[in-house]
Design a protein around this motif. Structure first.
Motif, PDB file in Angstrom:
ATOM      1  N   GLY A 169      12.164  -4.941  -7.058  1.00  0.00           N
ATOM      2  CA  GLY A 169      13.219  -5.602  -7.945  1.00  0.00           C
ATOM      3  C   GLY A 169      12.679  -6.144  -9.066  1.00  0.00           C
ATOM      4  O   GLY A 169      13.528  -6.438 -10.182  1.00  0.00           O
ATOM      5  N   ALA A 170      11.355  -6.840  -8.977  1.00  0.00           N
ATOM      6  CA  ALA A 170      11.206  -7.741 -10.163  1.00  0.00           C
ATOM      7  C   ALA A 170      10.788  -6.598 -11.396  1.00  0.00           C
ATOM      8  O   ALA A 170      11.123  -6.838 -12.653  1.00  0.00           O
ATOM      9  N   PHE A 171      10.394  -5.371 -11.111  1.00  0.00           N
ATOM     10  CA  PHE A 171       9.918  -4.474 -12.031  1.00  0.00           C
ATOM     11  C   PHE A 171      11.390  -3.889 -12.595  1.00  0.00           C
ATOM     12  O   PHE A 171      11.413  -3.872 -13.870  1.00  0.00           O
ATOM     13  N   ARG A 172      12.306  -3.679 -11.676  1.00  0.00           N
ATOM     14  CA  ARG A 172      13.415  -3.371 -12.219  1.00  0.00           C
ATOM     15  C   ARG A 172      14.366  -4.207 -13.242  1.00  0.00           C
ATOM     16  O   ARG A 172      14.782  -3.890 -14.201  1.00  0.00           O
ATOM     17  N   LEU A 173      14.184  -5.665 -12.715  1.00  0.00           N
ATOM     18  CA  LEU A 173      14.756  -6.643 -13.645  1.00  0.00           C
ATOM     19  C   LEU A 173      14.107  -6.761 -14.953  1.00  0.00           C
ATOM     20  O   LEU A 173      14.599  -6.923 -16.022  1.00  0.00           O
ATOM     21  N   ALA A 174      12.784  -6.538 -15.012  1.00  0.00           N
ATOM     22  CA  ALA A 174      11.921  -6.725 -16.288  1.00  0.00           C
ATOM     23  C   ALA A 174      12.297  -5.389 -17.045  1.00  0.00           C
ATOM     24  O   ALA A 174      11.854  -5.530 -18.227  1.00  0.00           O
ATOM     25  N   ASN A 175      12.390  -4.321 -16.616  1.00  0.00           N
ATOM     26  CA  ASN A 175      12.496  -3.124 -17.263  1.00  0.00           C
ATOM     27  C   ASN A 175      14.032  -2.565 -17.352  1.00  0.00           C
ATOM     28  O   ASN A 175      14.152  -1.333 -17.188  1.00  0.00           O
ATOM     29  N   LYS A 176      14.908  -3.254 -17.400  1.00  0.00           N
ATOM     30  CA  LYS A 176      16.435  -2.862 -17.129  1.00  0.00           C
ATOM     31  C   LYS A 176      16.737  -1.772 -18.284  1.00  0.00           C
ATOM     32  O   LYS A 176      17.617  -0.798 -17.894  1.00  0.00           O
ATOM     33  N   SER A 177      16.470  -1.996 -19.446  1.00  0.00           N
ATOM     34  CA  SER A 177      16.811  -1.002 -20.508  1.00  0.00           C
ATOM     35  C   SER A 177      16.146   0.342 -20.221  1.00  0.00           C
ATOM     36  O   SER A 177      16.758   1.236 -20.376  1.00  0.00           O
ATOM     37  N   PRO A 227       3.255   1.022 -13.405  1.00  0.00           N
ATOM     38  CA  PRO A 227       4.553   1.890 -13.212  1.00  0.00           C
ATOM     39  C   PRO A 227       5.427   1.847 -14.571  1.00  0.00           C
ATOM     40  O   PRO A 227       5.854   2.806 -14.663  1.00  0.00           O
ATOM     41  N   LEU A 228       5.226   0.884 -15.389  1.00  0.00           N
ATOM     42  CA  LEU A 228       5.999   0.941 -16.667  1.00  0.00           C
ATOM     43  C   LEU A 228       5.575   2.395 -17.432  1.00  0.00           C
ATOM     44  O   LEU A 228       6.349   3.126 -17.796  1.00  0.00           O
ATOM     45  N   ARG A 229       4.281   2.484 -17.528  1.00  0.00           N
ATOM     46  CA  ARG A 229       3.779   3.614 -18.273  1.00  0.00           C
ATOM     47  C   ARG A 229       4.009   5.019 -17.447  1.00  0.00           C
ATOM     48  O   ARG A 229       4.311   6.115 -18.085  1.00  0.00           O
ATOM     49  N   LEU A 230       4.054   4.866 -16.192  1.00  0.00           N
ATOM     50  CA  LEU A 230       4.405   6.040 -15.455  1.00  0.00           C
ATOM     51  C   LEU A 230       5.979   6.398 -15.699  1.00  0.00           C
ATOM     52  O   LEU A 230       6.278   7.782 -15.750  1.00  0.00           O
ATOM     53  N   ILE A 250       0.870  -1.089  -0.072  1.00  0.00           N
ATOM     54  CA  ILE A 250       0.010   0.105  -0.015  1.00  0.00           C
ATOM     55  C   ILE A 250       0.789   1.188   0.093  1.00  0.00           C
ATOM     56  O   ILE A 250       0.536   2.359  -0.681  1.00  0.00           O
ATOM     57  N   ASP A 251       2.031   1.182   0.794  1.00  0.00           N
ATOM     58  CA  ASP A 251       2.915   2.356   0.638  1.00  0.00           C
ATOM     59  C   ASP A 251       3.467   2.505  -0.614  1.00  0.00           C
ATOM     60  O   ASP A 251       3.678   3.845  -1.060  1.00  0.00           O
ATOM     61  N   ALA A 252       3.910   1.551  -1.221  1.00  0.00           N
ATOM     62  CA  ALA A 252       4.218   1.587  -2.467  1.00  0.00           C
ATOM     63  C   ALA A 252       3.350   2.223  -3.658  1.00  0.00           C
ATOM     64  O   ALA A 252       3.504   3.090  -4.496  1.00  0.00           O
ATOM     65  N   ALA A 253       2.158   1.744  -3.617  1.00  0.00           N
ATOM     66  CA  ALA A 253       1.080   2.183  -4.228  1.00  0.00           C
ATOM     67  C   ALA A 253       0.874   3.708  -4.000  1.00  0.00           C
ATOM     68  O   ALA A 253       0.641   4.557  -5.013  1.00  0.00           O
ATOM     69  N   LEU A 254       0.944   4.169  -2.747  1.00  0.00           N
ATOM     70  CA  LEU A 254       0.683   5.533  -2.533  1.00  0.00           C
ATOM     71  C   LEU A 254       1.931   6.661  -2.937  1.00  0.00           C
ATOM     72  O   LEU A 254       1.676   7.537  -3.468  1.00  0.00           O
ATOM     73  N   ASP A 255       2.917   5.805  -2.872  1.00  0.00           N
ATOM     74  CA  ASP A 255       4.083   6.696  -3.532  1.00  0.00           C
ATOM     75  C   ASP A 255       3.779   6.800  -5.073  1.00  0.00           C
ATOM     76  O   ASP A 255       4.150   7.796  -5.550  1.00  0.00           O
ATOM     77  N   LEU A 256       3.576   5.656  -5.632  1.00  0.00           N
ATOM     78  CA  LEU A 256       3.190   5.902  -7.061  1.00  0.00           C
ATOM     79  C   LEU A 256       2.157   6.736  -7.395  1.00  0.00           C
ATOM     80  O   LEU A 256       2.139   7.667  -8.402  1.00  0.00           O
ATOM     81  N   VAL A 264       9.832   5.788  -9.227  1.00  0.00           N
ATOM     82  CA  VAL A 264       9.089   4.705  -9.512  1.00  0.00           C
ATOM     83  C   VAL A 264       9.726   3.426  -9.578  1.00  0.00           C
ATOM     84  O   VAL A 264       9.189   2.505  -8.942  1.00  0.00           O
ATOM     85  N   PHE A 265      10.935   3.319 -10.034  1.00  0.00           N
ATOM     86  CA  PHE A 265      11.872   2.053  -9.648  1.00  0.00           C
ATOM     87  C   PHE A 265      11.923   1.550  -8.506  1.00  0.00           C
ATOM     88  O   PHE A 265      11.821   0.591  -8.116  1.00  0.00           O
ATOM     89  N   ALA A 266      12.301   2.711  -7.794  1.00  0.00           N
ATOM     90  CA  ALA A 266      12.265   2.263  -6.132  1.00  0.00           C
ATOM     91  C   ALA A 266      11.229   1.821  -5.488  1.00  0.00           C
ATOM     92  O   ALA A 266      11.298   0.913  -4.900  1.00  0.00           O
ATOM     93  N   SER A 267      10.137   2.386  -5.840  1.00  0.00           N
ATOM     94  CA  SER A 267       8.807   1.959  -5.383  1.00  0.00           C
ATOM     95  C   SER A 267       8.294   0.578  -5.960  1.00  0.00           C
ATOM     96  O   SER A 267       7.203  -0.133  -5.317  1.00  0.00           O
ATOM     97  N   SER A 268       8.658   0.228  -7.179  1.00  0.00           N
ATOM     98  CA  SER A 268       8.038  -0.810  -7.870  1.00  0.00           C
ATOM     99  C   SER A 268       8.624  -2.351  -7.464  1.00  0.00           C
ATOM    100  O   SER A 268       7.922  -3.179  -7.905  1.00  0.00           O
TER     101      SER A 268
END
Length: 123
Positions: A96-104, A62-65, A28-34, A90-94
């Motif tokens: 590790g999986a998001f960071r790995l999937a969107n490395k580029s 997150p990706l679109r943001l 929920i904290d991550a969603a509030l940050d986003l 956004v990367f910090a709040s989303s």
């Protein structure tokens, strides 16, 4: 409205006696940050266009943001810096999986940050 619902959900979990590091509260904290990042981005975009902020704006994934943060379109250099910082947030709040999937995309953020830094001033 979305942020209010998230805040109420968090408060209800805390009132039930759950510690603040429980997965549900952390998400929920991550969603509030986003939501906060999207709100700031929308405010900067609307200031540059002279229009009002839409309070019923649909939350972006997150990706679109991150993509919206990198598109630019704010009012001046300061807005562009804030957009770039928001992309990293956004990367910090989303997670590790998001960071790995969107490395580029993360690399594009770092390249933009490197190009925007006045290295002579730092030296």
């Amino acid at each position: 409205e979305h942020r209010q619902c998230l805040s109420l959900a968090k408060l209800s979990l805390l009132a039930a006696g759950l510690p603040s590091n429980v997965d549900e509260i952390v998400s929920i904290d991550a969603a509030l940050d986003l939501a906060s990042i999207q709100s700031g981005l929308s405010r900067r975009r609307n200031e540059s266009r002279g229009g009002p902020v839409d309070p019923m704006e649909v939350p972006l994934p997150p990706l679109r943001l991150v993509e919206a943060c990198l598109e630019g379109g704010g009012a001046g250099a300061r807005a562009d810096e804030d957009d770039l910082l928001d992309a990293f947030a956004v990367f910090a709040s989303s997670g590790g999986a998001f960071r790995l999937a969107n490395k580029s995309l993360l690399e594009a953020c770092w390249q933009r940050a490197g190009g925007a830094t006045d290295w002579e001033v730092l030296g």
